[in-house]
Design a protein around this motif. Structure first.
Motif, PDB file in Angstrom:
ATOM      1  N   UNK A  64       0.807  -1.227   0.000  1.00 61.48           N
ATOM      2  CA  UNK A  64       0.000   0.000   0.000  1.00 61.48           C
ATOM      3  C   UNK A  64       0.834   1.267   0.000  1.00 61.48           C
ATOM      4  N   UNK A  65       2.151   1.171   0.069  1.00 68.95           N
ATOM      5  CA  UNK A  65       2.959   2.369   0.062  1.00 68.95           C
ATOM      6  C   UNK A  65       4.356   2.107   0.563  1.00 68.95           C
ATOM      7  N   UNK A  66       5.010   3.201   0.960  1.00 70.41           N
ATOM      8  CA  UNK A  66       6.377   3.149   1.450  1.00 70.41           C
ATOM      9  C   UNK A  66       6.475   3.983   2.716  1.00 70.41           C
ATOM     10  N   UNK A  67       6.831   3.378   3.807  1.00 70.17           N
ATOM     11  CA  UNK A  67       6.988   4.090   5.070  1.00 70.17           C
ATOM     12  C   UNK A  67       5.707   4.762   5.501  1.00 70.17           C
ATOM     13  N   UNK A  68       5.799   6.102   5.778  1.00 68.34           N
ATOM     14  CA  UNK A  68       4.631   6.868   6.182  1.00 68.34           C
ATOM     15  C   UNK A  68       3.814   7.366   5.002  1.00 68.34           C
ATOM     16  N   UNK A  69       4.246   7.042   3.798  1.00 62.50           N
ATOM     17  CA  UNK A  69       3.498   7.396   2.597  1.00 62.50           C
ATOM     18  C   UNK A  69       2.644   6.211   2.176  1.00 62.50           C
ATOM     19  N   UNK A  70       1.327   6.389   2.260  1.00 60.09           N
ATOM     20  CA  UNK A  70       0.390   5.322   1.957  1.00 60.09           C
ATOM     21  C   UNK A  70      -0.498   5.753   0.788  1.00 60.09           C
ATOM     22  N   UNK A  71      -0.767   4.810  -0.100  1.00 62.11           N
ATOM     23  CA  UNK A  71      -1.654   5.049  -1.239  1.00 62.11           C
ATOM     24  C   UNK A  71      -3.029   4.464  -0.917  1.00 62.11           C
ATOM     25  N   UNK A  72      -4.020   5.334  -0.902  1.00 59.58           N
ATOM     26  CA  UNK A  72      -5.393   4.929  -0.611  1.00 59.58           C
ATOM     27  C   UNK A  72      -6.270   5.155  -1.836  1.00 59.58           C
ATOM     28  N   UNK A  73      -7.537   4.782  -1.714  1.00 59.93           N
ATOM     29  CA  UNK A  73      -8.470   4.945  -2.821  1.00 59.93           C
ATOM     30  C   UNK A  73      -8.768   6.410  -3.093  1.00 59.93           C
ATOM     31  N   UNK A  74      -8.690   7.249  -2.047  1.00 56.85           N
ATOM     32  CA  UNK A  74      -9.005   8.664  -2.210  1.00 56.85           C
ATOM     33  C   UNK A  74      -7.797   9.528  -2.490  1.00 56.85           C
ATOM     34  N   UNK A  75      -6.585   8.990  -2.393  1.00 54.26           N
ATOM     35  CA  UNK A  75      -5.403   9.800  -2.651  1.00 54.26           C
ATOM     36  C   UNK A  75      -4.180   9.245  -1.951  1.00 54.26           C
ATOM     37  N   UNK A  76      -3.292  10.136  -1.539  1.00 49.56           N
ATOM     38  CA  UNK A  76      -2.044   9.792  -0.869  1.00 49.56           C
ATOM     39  C   UNK A  76      -2.122  10.276   0.571  1.00 49.56           C
ATOM     40  N   UNK A  77      -1.728   9.450   1.507  1.00 50.38           N
ATOM     41  CA  UNK A  77      -1.763   9.769   2.927  1.00 50.38           C
ATOM     42  C   UNK A  77      -0.339   9.741   3.471  1.00 50.38           C
ATOM     43  N   UNK A  78       0.070  10.837   4.092  1.00 53.66           N
ATOM     44  CA  UNK A  78       1.409  10.965   4.668  1.00 53.66           C
ATOM     45  C   UNK A  78       1.257  11.057   6.179  1.00 53.66           C
ATOM     46  N   UNK A  79       1.903  10.157   6.901  1.00 54.31           N
ATOM     47  CA  UNK A  79       1.748  10.106   8.349  1.00 54.31           C
ATOM     48  C   UNK A  79       2.711  10.971   9.119  1.00 54.31           C
ATOM     49  N   UNK A  80       3.441  11.866   8.486  1.00 52.95           N
ATOM     50  CA  UNK A  80       4.393  12.737   9.182  1.00 52.95           C
ATOM     51  C   UNK A  80       4.715  13.945   8.322  1.00 52.95           C
ATOM     52  N   UNK A  81       5.910  14.505   8.488  1.00 62.68           N
ATOM     53  CA  UNK A  81       6.335  15.650   7.707  1.00 62.68           C
ATOM     54  C   UNK A  81       6.813  15.202   6.330  1.00 62.68           C
ATOM     55  N   UNK A  82       6.542  16.037   5.335  1.00 65.64           N
ATOM     56  CA  UNK A  82       6.939  15.749   3.960  1.00 65.64           C
ATOM     57  C   UNK A  82       7.616  16.977   3.375  1.00 65.64           C
ATOM     58  N   UNK A  83       8.694  16.764   2.654  1.00 64.06           N
ATOM     59  CA  UNK A  83       9.448  17.847   2.028  1.00 64.06           C
ATOM     60  C   UNK A  83       9.387  17.677   0.515  1.00 64.06           C
ATOM     61  N   UNK A  84       8.922  18.738  -0.176  1.00 64.16           N
ATOM     62  CA  UNK A  84       8.803  18.714  -1.622  1.00 64.16           C
ATOM     63  C   UNK A  84       9.827  19.675  -2.200  1.00 64.16           C
ATOM     64  N   UNK A  85      10.682  19.172  -3.067  1.00 66.08           N
ATOM     65  CA  UNK A  85      11.740  19.991  -3.649  1.00 66.08           C
ATOM     66  C   UNK A  85      11.241  20.813  -4.826  1.00 66.08           C
ATOM     67  N   UNK A  86      10.163  20.393  -5.468  1.00 62.15           N
ATOM     68  CA  UNK A  86       9.624  21.129  -6.599  1.00 62.15           C
ATOM     69  C   UNK A  86       8.125  21.351  -6.394  1.00 62.15           C
ATOM     70  N   UNK A  87       7.452  21.717  -7.454  1.00 59.66           N
ATOM     71  CA  UNK A  87       6.034  22.071  -7.378  1.00 59.66           C
ATOM     72  C   UNK A  87       5.187  20.847  -7.032  1.00 59.66           C
ATOM     73  N   UNK A  88       4.193  21.058  -6.181  1.00 58.12           N
ATOM     74  CA  UNK A  88       3.241  20.023  -5.794  1.00 58.12           C
ATOM     75  C   UNK A  88       1.897  20.343  -6.420  1.00 58.12           C
ATOM     76  N   UNK A  89       1.339  19.396  -7.172  1.00 57.46           N
ATOM     77  CA  UNK A  89       0.028  19.555  -7.797  1.00 57.46           C
ATOM     78  C   UNK A  89      -0.961  18.648  -7.065  1.00 57.46           C
ATOM     79  N   UNK A  90      -2.036  19.235  -6.567  1.00 57.90           N
ATOM     80  CA  UNK A  90      -3.046  18.471  -5.837  1.00 57.90           C
ATOM     81  C   UNK A  90      -4.373  19.197  -5.930  1.00 57.90           C
ATOM     82  N   UNK A  91      -5.452  18.433  -5.919  1.00 52.53           N
ATOM     83  CA  UNK A  91      -6.792  19.020  -5.917  1.00 52.53           C
ATOM     84  C   UNK A  91      -7.263  19.359  -4.506  1.00 52.53           C
ATOM     85  N   UNK A  92      -6.687  18.705  -3.499  1.00 53.12           N
ATOM     86  CA  UNK A  92      -7.080  18.962  -2.109  1.00 53.12           C
ATOM     87  C   UNK A  92      -5.945  18.558  -1.177  1.00 53.12           C
TER      88      UNK A  92
END
Length: 287
Positions: A64-92
């Motif tokens: 279902x994912x890697x570490x605290x990053x989980x892939x669900x039916x409704x999207x991506x679930x992160x169980x802690x802090x996340x760092x994005x080096x470039x642009x993040x595209x998301x609807x919600x």
């Protein structure tokens, strides 16, 4: 190992010549190098497999994912802090029900609303270390009851709160006209409407009321104070009305210096006259 017989025709079959032997295979140092190479390759494969298993174990790879990053039916679930080096595209983007959503950046946080069909930016919100800038056709703030508190576009600004308080120590400056049903001050402080280099104009389609339940109301200016009513009247309601420094038509002619008649010229100018002489003044007095 194979052996071959070389029999010359015409000789006895039982007479055998010296046999020639050909060795087939790898022998000597070549055989030892081959075994050593196989041993090295086997060791590398074992190490790679061990490292792969260790990485999968440490990174917590699952179906279902890697570490605290989980892939669900409704999207991506992160169980802690996340760092994005470039642009993040998301609807919600949302947090848990009992957790805050925190967006941090070393410089600023920029949120863009884009039109996918036209590939253009329709709205932008920039939060910097010293500024907050919003680019949009309209800017609206609602409360939890879906009541509009603030609205702004290129034509007007609307404040929907019941009470607006300006707490600046230097007051509030308005470059254009201000339309409001009521202007009050904080309890215990004075209310001052002033213009340092121009005029102060107060207009109303019905009536204008200046009142102070406890303190006093003071009007002062450098030139003239004009009170004008088109159809109604101007009422001064007080226990005592004093008009100071009015000119006298005949100074020093009154027997009682404390009592005068209040007179008015045709142009509306007020003056004082002795009570015995009546409202008489020279022609140039009312100019």
């Amino acid at each position: 190992m194979a052996s071959y017989s070389n029999i010359t025709p015409g000789t006895s079959r039982h007479h055998r010549h010296q046999e020639t032997v050909y060795k087939v295979g790898i022998y000597g140092w070549r055989k030892r190098c081959l075994y050593l190479l196989i041993l090295v390759l086997t060791s590398v494969i074992i190490v790679n497999v061990a490292l792969t298993v260790w990485i999968l174990r440490v990174m917590n790879f699952t179906m279902s994912g890697i570490g605290k990053l989980q892939f669900t039916k409704t999207g991506i679930k992160i169980g802690g802090e996340a760092e994005f080096l470039k642009t993040l595209y998301a609807s919600e983007i949302k947090s848990k029900a009992d957790k805050n959503l925190v967006l941090q950046s070393a410089t600023n946080v920029t949120i863009n609303a884009r039109n996918g069909l036209e590939n253009t930016t329709k709205g932008r919100l920039i939060i910097g270390p010293k500024h907050l800038v919003s680019y949009n056709e309209r800017f609206v703030i609602y409360d939890t009851k879906d009541k509009m508190l603030f609205y702004a576009d290129e034509n007007e600004v609307i404040i929907g709160a019941k009470k607006v308080t300006f707490t600046g120590s230097e007051g509030t400056a308005f470059e254009g006209p201000v339309q409001t049903p009521l202007v009050t001050s904080v309890p215990g402080q004075d209310l001052r409407l002033e213009s340092l280099t121009s005029n102060v104009v107060i207009e109303s389609p019905q009536s204008v009321s200046l009142s102070s339940p406890i303190g006093q109301v003071s009007l002062s200016c450098f030139n003239d104070i004009n009170l004008h009513s088109r159809q109604g009247k101007i009422s001064l309601d007080a226990a005592s009305i004093a008009m100071k420094n009015l000119p006298e038509s005949a100074p020093g002619s009154s027997n009682n210096a404390d009592v005068f008649e209040l007179c008015a010229c045709q142009n509306g100018r007020l003056f004082l006259a002795p009570p015995t002489s009546g409202c008489r003044a020279t022609a140039d007095f009312c100019d």
